[in-house]
Design a protein around this motif. Sequence first.
Motif, short mmCIF file in Angstrom:
data_model
loop_
_atom_site.label_atom_id
_atom_site.label_comp_id
_atom_site.label_asym_id
_atom_site.label_seq_id
_atom_site.Cartn_x
_atom_site.Cartn_y
_atom_site.Cartn_z
N ILE A 1 -1.32 -24.95 -50.40
CA ILE A 1 -2.58 -25.33 -49.75
C ILE A 1 -2.21 -26.34 -48.68
O ILE A 1 -1.56 -27.35 -48.95
N ALA A 2 -2.63 -26.07 -47.45
CA ALA A 2 -2.37 -26.98 -46.34
C ALA A 2 -3.70 -27.48 -45.78
O ALA A 2 -4.53 -26.66 -45.36
N LEU A 3 -3.89 -28.79 -45.80
CA LEU A 3 -5.12 -29.38 -45.31
C LEU A 3 -4.90 -30.00 -43.94
O LEU A 3 -3.99 -30.81 -43.75
N PHE A 4 -5.74 -29.58 -43.00
CA PHE A 4 -5.77 -30.18 -41.66
C PHE A 4 -7.06 -30.97 -41.55
O PHE A 4 -8.14 -30.39 -41.60
N GLY A 5 -6.94 -32.28 -41.43
CA GLY A 5 -8.12 -33.12 -41.25
C GLY A 5 -8.30 -33.44 -39.77
O GLY A 5 -7.50 -33.05 -38.93
N GLU A 6 -9.33 -34.16 -39.47
CA GLU A 6 -9.62 -34.49 -38.07
C GLU A 6 -9.05 -35.83 -37.64
O GLU A 6 -8.93 -36.09 -36.45
N LYS A 7 -8.67 -36.69 -38.59
CA LYS A 7 -8.33 -38.06 -38.24
C LYS A 7 -6.86 -38.28 -37.90
O LYS A 7 -6.54 -39.00 -36.99
N TYR A 8 -5.95 -37.66 -38.63
CA TYR A 8 -4.52 -37.97 -38.50
C TYR A 8 -3.78 -36.85 -37.77
O TYR A 8 -4.21 -35.71 -37.75
N VAL B 1 -10.41 -21.89 -45.34
CA VAL B 1 -11.68 -22.47 -45.77
C VAL B 1 -11.90 -23.79 -45.05
O VAL B 1 -11.00 -24.29 -44.37
N GLU B 2 -13.09 -24.34 -45.22
CA GLU B 2 -13.42 -25.60 -44.56
C GLU B 2 -13.44 -26.80 -45.49
O GLU B 2 -13.43 -27.93 -45.01
N THR B 3 -13.47 -26.56 -46.80
CA THR B 3 -13.59 -27.68 -47.73
C THR B 3 -12.60 -27.55 -48.88
O THR B 3 -12.14 -26.45 -49.22
#
Length: 146
Positions: free
Chosen positions: A82-89, A131-133
């Motif tokens: 699972i790879a999470l891309f956030g908006e902050k970092y 997915v988004e969440t």
Amino acid sequence: MKLTVYLAGEIHTSWREDIKKEAESLNLPIMFVGPQENHEVSDNIGEEIYGTQPGSIYKDDAASDLNNLRTAVMMQKSDIVIALFGEKYKQWNTAMDAASAVSLGKPLILIRPEALHHPLKELSNKANVTVETVGQAVRALGYIFE
């Protein structure tokens, strides 16, 4: 059947704990692994093993060798990434890990906000699921066991 899931992504927020708690609440038989989450340990492991380096670039290179070794072993032993891309970092390590998962033929669940759809469109098309969440990612994991 128990799965091992590698959690790739930034280490500055609690998203990994959120996934673990949600998976636990659904009684999913999953073991989670991932990168070294202690930033100080990650940054200093090269000098801890090799000794003091002559400058910051050498220190970073030494730490990178060992962090890449750890990531390679953990990812190769995982069943899913699972790879999470956030908006902050900045997301360079996440992109590298997601690409590695694709190259290794590991099933990949990509978590990214709608705002990052365009810059991640090619990677999204390589992932098995986008997915988004965090909740959606956990429900996708849960579906494997149905």
